[in-house]
Write an enzyme that holds these catalytic residues in place. Structure first.
Site, PDB file in Angstrom:
ATOM      1  N   GLN A   1       5.875  34.550  16.977  1.00  0.00           N
ATOM      2  CA  GLN A   1       4.562  34.001  17.023  1.00  0.00           C
ATOM      3  C   GLN A   1       3.630  34.513  15.818  1.00  0.00           C
ATOM      4  OE1 GLN A   1       0.614  34.485  19.945  1.00  0.00           O
ATOM      5  NE2 GLN A   1       2.360  34.724  20.836  1.00  0.00           N
ATOM      6  N   SER A   2       3.619  35.659  15.539  1.00  0.00           N
ATOM      7  CA  SER A   2       2.812  36.336  14.430  1.00  0.00           C
ATOM      8  C   SER A   2       2.907  35.361  12.974  1.00  0.00           C
ATOM      9  CB  SER A   2       3.033  37.872  14.424  1.00  0.00           C
ATOM     10  OG  SER A   2       4.515  37.937  13.947  1.00  0.00           O
TER      11      SER A   2
ATOM     12  N   ASP B   1      22.363  29.954   6.453  1.00  0.00           N
ATOM     13  CA  ASP B   1      23.281  31.360   7.059  1.00  0.00           C
ATOM     14  C   ASP B   1      22.825  32.344   5.737  1.00  0.00           C
ATOM     15  OD1 ASP B   1      24.284  33.512   7.857  1.00  0.00           O
ATOM     16  OD2 ASP B   1      26.067  32.687   8.407  1.00  0.00           O
TER      17      ASP B   1
ATOM     18  N   ASN C   1       8.537  37.844   9.170  1.00  0.00           N
ATOM     19  CA  ASN C   1       8.166  39.048  10.200  1.00  0.00           C
ATOM     20  C   ASN C   1       9.563  39.401  10.795  1.00  0.00           C
ATOM     21  OD1 ASN C   1       8.416  36.572  11.645  1.00  0.00           O
ATOM     22  ND2 ASN C   1       7.347  37.603  13.404  1.00  0.00           N
TER      23      ASN C   1
ATOM     24  N   GLU D   1       3.536  41.643  21.016  1.00  0.00           N
ATOM     25  CA  GLU D   1       2.094  41.219  20.960  1.00  0.00           C
ATOM     26  C   GLU D   1       1.564  42.570  21.869  1.00  0.00           C
ATOM     27  OE1 GLU D   1      -0.312  39.120  20.431  1.00  0.00           O
ATOM     28  OE2 GLU D   1      -1.579  40.358  21.694  1.00  0.00           O
TER      29      GLU D   1
ATOM     30  N   ASP E   1      -0.422  39.340  17.746  1.00  0.00           N
ATOM     31  CA  ASP E   1       0.412  38.088  17.056  1.00  0.00           C
ATOM     32  C   ASP E   1      -0.319  37.352  16.316  1.00  0.00           C
ATOM     33  OD1 ASP E   1       2.949  39.157  17.907  1.00  0.00           O
ATOM     34  OD2 ASP E   1       3.094  37.898  19.695  1.00  0.00           O
TER      35      ASP E   1
ATOM     36  N   GLY F   1     -21.852  44.368  22.033  1.00  0.00           N
ATOM     37  CA  GLY F   1     -22.801  44.544  21.205  1.00  0.00           C
ATOM     38  C   GLY F   1     -24.064  45.181  21.647  1.00  0.00           C
ATOM     39  N   GLY F   2     -25.284  44.838  21.184  1.00  0.00           N
ATOM     40  CA  GLY F   2     -26.715  45.525  21.426  1.00  0.00           C
ATOM     41  C   GLY F   2     -27.533  44.854  22.530  1.00  0.00           C
TER      42      GLY F   2
HETATM   43  N1  CAO Z   1      20.782  33.640   8.715  1.00  0.00           N
HETATM   44  C1  CAO Z   1      21.463  34.877   9.133  1.00  0.00           C
HETATM   45  N2  CAO Z   1      20.842  35.976   9.739  1.00  0.00           N
HETATM   46  C2  CAO Z   1      19.583  35.723   9.986  1.00  0.00           C
HETATM   47  C3  CAO Z   1      18.600  34.526   9.570  1.00  0.00           C
HETATM   48  C4  CAO Z   1      19.568  33.617   8.902  1.00  0.00           C
HETATM   49  N3  CAO Z   1      18.717  32.216   8.745  1.00  0.00           N
HETATM   50  N4  CAO Z   1      17.473  34.656  10.213  1.00  0.00           N
HETATM   51  C5  CAO Z   1      17.507  36.260  10.567  1.00  0.00           C
HETATM   52  N5  CAO Z   1      18.732  36.736  10.439  1.00  0.00           N
HETATM   53  C6  CAO Z   1      19.141  37.873  10.952  1.00  0.00           C
HETATM   54  C7  CAO Z   1      18.358  39.040  10.248  1.00  0.00           C
HETATM   55  O1  CAO Z   1      18.814  39.312   8.949  1.00  0.00           O
HETATM   56  C8  CAO Z   1      18.434  40.212  11.375  1.00  0.00           C
HETATM   57  O2  CAO Z   1      19.804  40.822  10.985  1.00  0.00           O
HETATM   58  P1  CAO Z   1      20.130  42.294  11.091  1.00  0.00           P
HETATM   59  O3  CAO Z   1      19.361  43.150  12.056  1.00  0.00           O
HETATM   60  O4  CAO Z   1      21.283  42.529  10.953  1.00  0.00           O
HETATM   61  O5  CAO Z   1      19.582  42.809   9.778  1.00  0.00           O
HETATM   62  C9  CAO Z   1      18.620  39.632  12.498  1.00  0.00           C
HETATM   63  O6  CAO Z   1      18.674  38.048  12.496  1.00  0.00           O
HETATM   64  C10 CAO Z   1      17.442  39.490  13.359  1.00  0.00           C
HETATM   65  O7  CAO Z   1      16.140  40.221  13.015  1.00  0.00           O
HETATM   66  P2  CAO Z   1      14.985  40.901  13.815  1.00  0.00           P
HETATM   67  O8  CAO Z   1      15.693  42.283  14.250  1.00  0.00           O
HETATM   68  O9  CAO Z   1      13.945  40.594  13.154  1.00  0.00           O
HETATM   69  O10 CAO Z   1      15.185  39.959  15.324  1.00  0.00           O
HETATM   70  P3  CAO Z   1      14.877  40.736  16.843  1.00  0.00           P
HETATM   71  O11 CAO Z   1      15.076  39.313  17.678  1.00  0.00           O
HETATM   72  O12 CAO Z   1      15.955  41.698  17.198  1.00  0.00           O
HETATM   73  O13 CAO Z   1      13.494  41.311  16.907  1.00  0.00           O
HETATM   74  C11 CAO Z   1      10.948  41.198  16.650  1.00  0.00           C
HETATM   75  C12 CAO Z   1      12.397  40.508  16.989  1.00  0.00           C
HETATM   76  C13 CAO Z   1       9.858  40.350  16.895  1.00  0.00           C
HETATM   77  C14 CAO Z   1      10.836  42.387  17.819  1.00  0.00           C
HETATM   78  C15 CAO Z   1      11.288  41.824  15.174  1.00  0.00           C
HETATM   79  O14 CAO Z   1      11.621  40.752  14.247  1.00  0.00           O
HETATM   80  C16 CAO Z   1      10.164  42.652  14.760  1.00  0.00           C
HETATM   81  O15 CAO Z   1       9.853  43.501  14.924  1.00  0.00           O
HETATM   82  N6  CAO Z   1       9.097  41.985  13.644  1.00  0.00           N
HETATM   83  C17 CAO Z   1       8.023  42.306  13.263  1.00  0.00           C
HETATM   84  C18 CAO Z   1       6.866  42.370  14.101  1.00  0.00           C
HETATM   85  C19 CAO Z   1       6.596  41.208  14.481  1.00  0.00           C
HETATM   86  O16 CAO Z   1       6.494  40.147  13.947  1.00  0.00           O
HETATM   87  N7  CAO Z   1       6.522  41.206  15.950  1.00  0.00           N
HETATM   88  C20 CAO Z   1       5.567  40.067  16.607  1.00  0.00           C
HETATM   89  C21 CAO Z   1       6.723  38.979  16.957  1.00  0.00           C
HETATM   90  S1  CAO Z   1       5.935  37.765  17.731  1.00  0.00           S
HETATM   91  O17 CAO Z   1       5.740  38.250  19.431  1.00  0.00           O
END
Ligand code: CAO
Length: 415
Positions: A17-18, A73, A96, A139, A168, A247-248
């Site tokens: 989302q963010s 990929d 993100n 979030e 987000d 607020g006030g």
């Molecule tokens: N091809 C190959 N690999 C890909 C890819 C692509 N096109 N797109 C993403 N990936 C891989 C990334 O390289 C990552 O791999 P590694 O962990 O091996 O380096 C993996 O996919 C996933 O990345 P992630 O850790 O960001 O995903 P997650 O689902 O585990 O975590 C979230 C999600 C949101 C918790 C995390 O991304 C985060 O903390 N983001 C920053 C804060 C944020 O934006 N949070 C709000 C999200 S909205 O609610």
């Protein structure tokens, strides 16, 4: 008509989302947003909270309008080369991922600079540098860590998170502003830069008035507009203030006609000082206009509970829309508690493009929130979100790949 961000190309590496909120805004202002997703899967929200089998979820469609989708990929060596071509061609990379993911992919800030020194790299992270910088964040974690949850709710209940996605979508909005500012600065420096919006920081920015109150509390030990005054107690941290105004001008949520069965038959009522006399006349308490306990804003503070109870006697005799009509004639600030159903059906929000009906080839028609920021010379036309990889061939051709090369890369699983 031209658009504010015409000619700006965004390499959109965002998910959930963010980040998508940010790039959707940029797309609405006219940027060409190319969303990079993993083949076969794509943004995880495509399949989350689905209401129609096999159709992209509303979660995804409502955050990814006006974008193009390419599958790459980025862990495949050939896929990496495609991503490098995109880095060279785009102005901004927005991501993100969890901390370190972009580096692990091989796209460190230094590498991106080598490929394109004008590239702006914009990131949402949960936390800024410090003890929690490596944490994954969603979030509500941000709402809790940014001070929103401890200051939301009633003083006799637990902390409460808000339905408004301030962690987000709020941070996405902050990031979009950072990107536009960096693009503006690039006009004079010719250089890109890193833009970071941490979700904790974004939430805290939106909770600024509570840090104000923390310091007021430490200085005076009391905050007279809070419901804890005059009979409750204050601790050493800003307490939850229920529905008190931030607020006030004191305010509270009051029942209206039908509240027994309709959970949203309420109105927010603000006892704005300049219209105190009008308020007294409307609710039939003229004697309060010159009464020493009620005459001034300061005198009223210890009596706010009684005042709101008296006003509520009056609001309960009318529907929230009747109350709204009457109060607005007297310039008394108030707001009906609108349900999502009422908002979805609101004709005026549709006329302004704040609520938009969009047609999607798989799911059919659905409602979304349009661009809340209206530019007179850059109107927003909301177009549907892309299907996964819908624009892969088109974007690859723009990058200079011919049909045979595209077919080969597909057979290698690189795109
Ligand atoms: N091809 C190959 N690999 C890909 C890819 C692509 N096109 N797109 C993403 N990936 C891989 C990334 O390289 C990552 O791999 P590694 O962990 O091996 O380096 C993996 O996919 C996933 O990345 P992630 O850790 O960001 O995903 P997650 O689902 O585990 O975590 C979230 C999600 C949101 C918790 C995390 O991304 C985060 O903390 N983001 C920053 C804060 C944020 O934006 N949070 C709000 C999200 S909205 O609610």
């Amino acid at each position: 008509m031209s658009k504010a961000l015409d000619g700006v190309r965004i390499l959109d590496f965002t998910h959930v989302q963010s980040g998508p909120t940010c790039t959707q805004l940029l797309a609405w202002f006219g940027a060409d947003v190319i969303k990079v997703e993993r083949a076969g899967a794509g943004d995880i929200t495509r399949e989350q909270l689905r209401d129609i089998p096999d159709a992209d979820s509303l979660y995804f469609t409502m955050l990814n309008h006006n974008k193009r989708s390419i599958t790459i990929d980025t862990k495949n060596p050939e896929g990496k080369k495609v991503l490098e071509s995109l880095v060279k061609k785009c102005d901004v990379l927005v991501e993100n991922f969890a901390p370190g993911a972009l580096d692990r992919m091989g796209f460190t800030w230094e590498r991106i600079q080598e490929l394109n020194p004008k590239m702006i790299v914009a990131s949402v992270k949960g936390f800024g540098p410090g003890p929690y910088e490596d944490c994954k964040v969603y979030e509500n974690v941000a709402q809790c860590a940014g001070g929103a949850a401890s200051t939301t709710g009633f003083d006799d209940g637990p902390p409460v998170v808000s339905g408004a996605q301030i962690g987000d979508s709020g941070t996405g909005l902050h990031l979009a502003l950072g990107i536009v500012a960096a693009l503006f600065q690039r006009n004079t420096t010719g250089r890109g830069q890193k833009v970071l919006a941490a979700m904790q920081d974004g939430v805290l920015n939106l909770c600024r008035v509570k840090l104000r109150d923390q310091q007021r509390l430490e200085r005076t030990g009391v905050m007279k507009e809070y419901p804890q005054f005059p009979n409750g107690t204050f601790g050493d941290a800003v307490p939850r203030a229920g529905n008190a105004s931030g607020g006030g001008q004191p305010g509270w949520i009051l029942k209206c006609k039908g509240w027994e069965t309709d959970p949203n038959a309420y109105i927010y009522f603000i006892t704005q000082a300049p219209v105190w006399g009008e308020i007294c006349k409307v609710i039939g308490k003229e004697e309060w206009i010159d009464h020493p306990d009620y005459k001034t804003a300061a005198a009223r503070l210890p009596h706010l509970k009684d005042i709101f109870a008296e006003i509520e006697h009056w609001t309960m005799s009318k529907t929230k829309f009747q109350v709204m009509d009457i109060l607005n004639k007297h310039d008394i600030p108030c707001g009906p508690i609108l349900s999502m159903k009422e908002i979805a059906e609101d004709e005026s929000l549709r006329k302004t493009g704040t609520i938009v009906e969009v047609d999607h080839p798989v799911r059919g028609k659905y409602l979304t929130v349009g661009n809340p920021i209206k530019l007179s010379d850059s109107p927003t036309e909301v177009t549907r979100s892309p299907l996964l990889g819908e624009h892969t061939d088109e974007v690859m051709a723009e990058l200079g790949y011919n049909a045979d090369q595209i077919a080969t890369l597909k057979s290698l699983g690189a795109i």
